[in-house]
Design a protein around this motif. Structure first.
Motif, PDB file in Angstrom:
ATOM      1  N   ASN A 421       0.828  -1.211   0.000  1.00  0.00           N
ATOM      2  CA  ASN A 421       0.000   0.000   0.000  1.00  0.00           C
ATOM      3  C   ASN A 421       0.861   1.260   0.000  1.00  0.00           C
ATOM      4  N   ILE A 422       1.921   1.270   0.814  1.00  0.00           N
ATOM      5  CA  ILE A 422       2.785   2.455   0.865  1.00  0.00           C
ATOM      6  C   ILE A 422       3.454   2.697  -0.479  1.00  0.00           C
ATOM      7  N   LEU A 423       4.033   1.653  -1.058  1.00  0.00           N
ATOM      8  CA  LEU A 423       4.724   1.823  -2.345  1.00  0.00           C
ATOM      9  C   LEU A 423       3.741   2.162  -3.465  1.00  0.00           C
ATOM     10  N   ALA A 424       2.553   1.557  -3.453  1.00  0.00           N
ATOM     11  CA  ALA A 424       1.551   1.879  -4.480  1.00  0.00           C
ATOM     12  C   ALA A 424       1.100   3.329  -4.347  1.00  0.00           C
ATOM     13  N   ASN A 425       0.897   3.797  -3.114  1.00  0.00           N
ATOM     14  CA  ASN A 425       0.535   5.206  -2.916  1.00  0.00           C
ATOM     15  C   ASN A 425       1.649   6.134  -3.368  1.00  0.00           C
ATOM     16  N   ALA A 426       2.902   5.729  -3.106  1.00  0.00           N
ATOM     17  CA  ALA A 426       4.033   6.549  -3.541  1.00  0.00           C
ATOM     18  C   ALA A 426       4.079   6.629  -5.072  1.00  0.00           C
ATOM     19  N   ILE A 427       3.855   5.510  -5.737  1.00  0.00           N
ATOM     20  CA  ILE A 427       3.847   5.520  -7.211  1.00  0.00           C
ATOM     21  C   ILE A 427       2.714   6.399  -7.738  1.00  0.00           C
ATOM     22  N   ASP A 428       1.507   6.279  -7.108  1.00  0.00           N
ATOM     23  CA  ASP A 428       0.379   7.133  -7.524  1.00  0.00           C
ATOM     24  C   ASP A 428       0.721   8.601  -7.352  1.00  0.00           C
ATOM     25  N   ALA A 429       1.337   8.934  -6.204  1.00  0.00           N
ATOM     26  CA  ALA A 429       1.665  10.339  -5.945  1.00  0.00           C
ATOM     27  C   ALA A 429       2.711  10.855  -6.929  1.00  0.00           C
ATOM     28  N   LEU A 430       3.714  10.037  -7.251  1.00  0.00           N
ATOM     29  CA  LEU A 430       4.754  10.460  -8.200  1.00  0.00           C
ATOM     30  C   LEU A 430       4.178  10.641  -9.598  1.00  0.00           C
ATOM     31  N   ASN A 465      10.044  11.706  -3.836  1.00  0.00           N
ATOM     32  CA  ASN A 465      10.243  13.133  -4.102  1.00  0.00           C
ATOM     33  C   ASN A 465       9.033  13.748  -4.801  1.00  0.00           C
ATOM     34  N   GLY A 466       7.841  13.315  -4.357  1.00  0.00           N
ATOM     35  CA  GLY A 466       6.618  13.886  -4.899  1.00  0.00           C
ATOM     36  C   GLY A 466       6.192  15.146  -4.153  1.00  0.00           C
ATOM     37  N   SER A 467       4.910  15.449  -4.192  1.00  0.00           N
ATOM     38  CA  SER A 467       4.390  16.690  -3.608  1.00  0.00           C
ATOM     39  C   SER A 467       4.243  16.625  -2.089  1.00  0.00           C
ATOM     40  N   GLY A 468       4.231  15.434  -1.509  1.00  0.00           N
ATOM     41  CA  GLY A 468       4.077  15.316  -0.063  1.00  0.00           C
ATOM     42  C   GLY A 468       2.620  15.394   0.367  1.00  0.00           C
ATOM     43  N   MET A 469       2.396  15.461   1.684  1.00  0.00           N
ATOM     44  CA  MET A 469       1.047  15.481   2.255  1.00  0.00           C
ATOM     45  C   MET A 469       0.857  16.740   3.088  1.00  0.00           C
ATOM     46  N   THR A 470      -0.369  17.215   3.122  1.00  0.00           N
ATOM     47  CA  THR A 470      -0.703  18.350   3.974  1.00  0.00           C
ATOM     48  C   THR A 470      -0.794  17.892   5.432  1.00  0.00           C
ATOM     49  N   LYS A 485      -8.266   9.570  -2.283  1.00  0.00           N
ATOM     50  CA  LYS A 485      -8.515   9.177  -3.670  1.00  0.00           C
ATOM     51  C   LYS A 485     -10.010   9.212  -3.962  1.00  0.00           C
ATOM     52  N   PRO A 486     -10.369   9.351  -5.215  1.00  0.00           N
ATOM     53  CA  PRO A 486     -11.797   9.361  -5.553  1.00  0.00           C
ATOM     54  C   PRO A 486     -12.439   8.006  -5.305  1.00  0.00           C
ATOM     55  N   VAL A 487     -13.776   8.001  -5.366  1.00  0.00           N
ATOM     56  CA  VAL A 487     -14.530   6.778  -5.116  1.00  0.00           C
ATOM     57  C   VAL A 487     -14.145   5.716  -6.144  1.00  0.00           C
ATOM     58  N   GLY A 488     -13.867   4.505  -5.643  1.00  0.00           N
ATOM     59  CA  GLY A 488     -13.507   3.401  -6.518  1.00  0.00           C
ATOM     60  C   GLY A 488     -12.017   3.170  -6.638  1.00  0.00           C
TER      61      GLY A 488
END
Length: 503
Positions: A421-430, A465-470, A485-488
């Protein structure tokens, strides 16, 4: 007192000689009384009568006051009538002291009548005395504070227990308004609630919760109110603990539901991955196992073909035509390379299957000592297709700095899911960041490092090295079902697994 009056009147009427003679009767009665008290006969002693009175069966007889008064009047009238009859008889035989004797007889009759009246009222007097003593005892030993106030709210009575509530001597409470100690009360008791709760700061600066019950005494000629103060601090604390326990149980139930959902997902995913890996593993093993003998066979055929070429350098036209058609020289040179490529591909498939099995951990115990690095590498292997470059996204470079870690006992499947989950979220964010910003100077990167601390704890750091989190998102990062993330596309069950399963 009546005997003294009789003696004095007799002394003046008859003379002191007769008075002395008259004293012989009471003195004799006193002597007889003293003798009786020294006898062992039980009915001659008051204690025997008291025991019989207390051991009597409780029979409640409704005896109205009117009947008691009527009986008393009847007894008195009977006594006076008997005295009058004695006077009439004595007057017929009149002599010098006859009238005086009548007076004495009348006084004796009156004395007897009063004695009878006292005897008839004695049980009521005793009952009233016992009731009063019992009420006073309860008033003094009660653990709750009891106050009696008038219609203005002024305290008229207070039991000793009030001192423990208000920290003031009960006598100091008298003639003061109850509102001084319970400010929430209004001025007049007729407007007070029958039951209410009040907070009070005691002499130890502790907040106490009091339950105040108020009832009026309607049987009095004047209006009075009884105020009972009961300490319910412990009950309130118990209720608060119960509410906290209920909230905790509700939270645990929610976490349990999340755990069940995640466990079901992990079970389904593990079964799917294990099934796919098993189905792929069988044909791959068959292919990989046959590549080595196939290579040997082909090398033998090539060697045999070379021998034919050496011994028959001039082939027939038909063989020459077929040789040129299949480009024999290129086939001999390229066929070993193809077999080598096939072997490399089979080995790659075996690595992927091994990574899938390592990720699912379906055939292993829940808690087991595992290599954390193998879990990270297996996760990266599964996500390899998303790390490569494609027409829409750049290649994501993974930098690994592994420390020297021992085997760690943990829930390997859940840990792998968290890493996924962490790596997939990182890839999505990048992907989202570099596509939206169109930055060409920087390249997307994921940095993974592991470390063993001095207190034998393993730290896994994953950064991109993406945008990070608020800050708002960071505060809700581990909340179940929270997702940006959006629904789905997101369930919110990613990082919350780290709270459910203790690694």
């Amino acid at each position: 007192m009546l005997e003294v009056v009789v003696l004095l009147v007799g002394g003046f009427a008859w003379g002191w000689e007769n008075l002395i003679i008259g004293l012989l009767f009471p003195i004799g009665m006193i002597g007889i009384d003293q003798v009786i008290r020294r006898l062992a006969f039980p009915p001659f002693h008051l204690s025997w009568w008291m025991r019989r009175y207390r051991s009597r069966s409780l029979v409640i007889i409704k005896d109205p006051v009117m009947i008691q008064v009527s009986i008393l009047i009847f007894l008195l009238c009977s006594a006076v009538g008997v005295g009058w009859l004695f006077g009439v008889k004595l007057n017929k035989a009149a002599n010098a002291g006859g009238e005086n004797l009548v007076v004495v007889l009348l006084m004796i009759v009156a004395f007897v009548g009063v004695a009878i009246a006292c005897w008839t009222s004695l049980p009521q007097v005793v009952a009233l005395t016992e009731a009063r003593e019992a009420a006073e005892h309860l008033f003094n030993v009660a653990q709750d504070g009891i106050l009696v106030v008038d219609d203005q709210g002024i305290i008229r009575q207070a039991n000793p227990a009030t001192e423990s509530f208000f920290g003031v001597n009960p006598l100091a409470l008298l003639e003061n308004h109850l509102q001084q100690w319970l400010p929430q009360l209004v001025n007049y008791p007729e407007h007070w609630a029958k039951r209410s709760e009040h907070t009070l700061l005691d002499k130890f600066d502790k907040i106490r919760t009091l339950e105040v019950s108020i009832s009026d005494r309607k049987d009095q000629d004047f209006q009075e109110y009884v105020v009972i103060v009961h300490d319910i601090t412990q009950r309130k604390q118990a209720e608060e603990i119960l509410r906290q326990s209920e909230a905790q149980l509700r939270q645990e139930a929610q976490q349990l539901a999340t755990q069940l959902v995640q466990s079901e997902k992990m079970s389904s995913l593990g079964q799917l991955v294990a099934g796919v890996a098993h189905e792929i593993n069988n044909p791959v093993n068959f292919i990989y196992g046959n590549l080595t003998p196939t290579t040997e066979y082909i090398q033998g055929l090539i060697q045999l073909l070379h021998l034919y070429q050496q011994h028959y350098p001039q082939p027939t036209p038909e063989i020459q035509t077929q040789t040129e058609a299949i480009d024999l020289n290129f086939l001999i040179a390229d066929l070993p390379k193809s077999l080598t490529s096939m072997k490399i591909g089979a080995e790659r498939i075996k690595e992927i299957v091994l990574s899938l099995r390592n990720f699912s951990r379906l055939d292993e115990a829940e808690i087991k000592a595992v290599d954390i690095h193998d879990g990270i590498d297996s996760t990266l292997m599964i996500l390899a297709s998303r790390l490569k470059s494609n027409p829409n996204n750049q290649e994501i470079k993974v930098i690994k700095e592994y420390g020297n870690l021992p085997l760690v006992e943990c829930y390997a499947g859940q840990l792998n899911q968290v890493l996924m989950n962490i790596l997939a979220n990182a890839i999505d964010a990048l992907e989202e960041f570099f596509v939206s910003t169109q930055l060409s100077t920087n390249k997307p990167q994921i940095h993974i490092s592991t470390e063993l601390t001095a207190d034998s704890q393993v730290i896994i750091r994953i950064a991109d090295n993406g945008s990070g989190m608020t800050e708002t998102v960071q505060q809700q990062l581990f909340n179940p079902f929270f997702t940006t993330k959006p629904v789905g596309k997101g369930t919110g069950l990613g990082l919350s697994i780290g709270l459910i399963f203790d690694f």
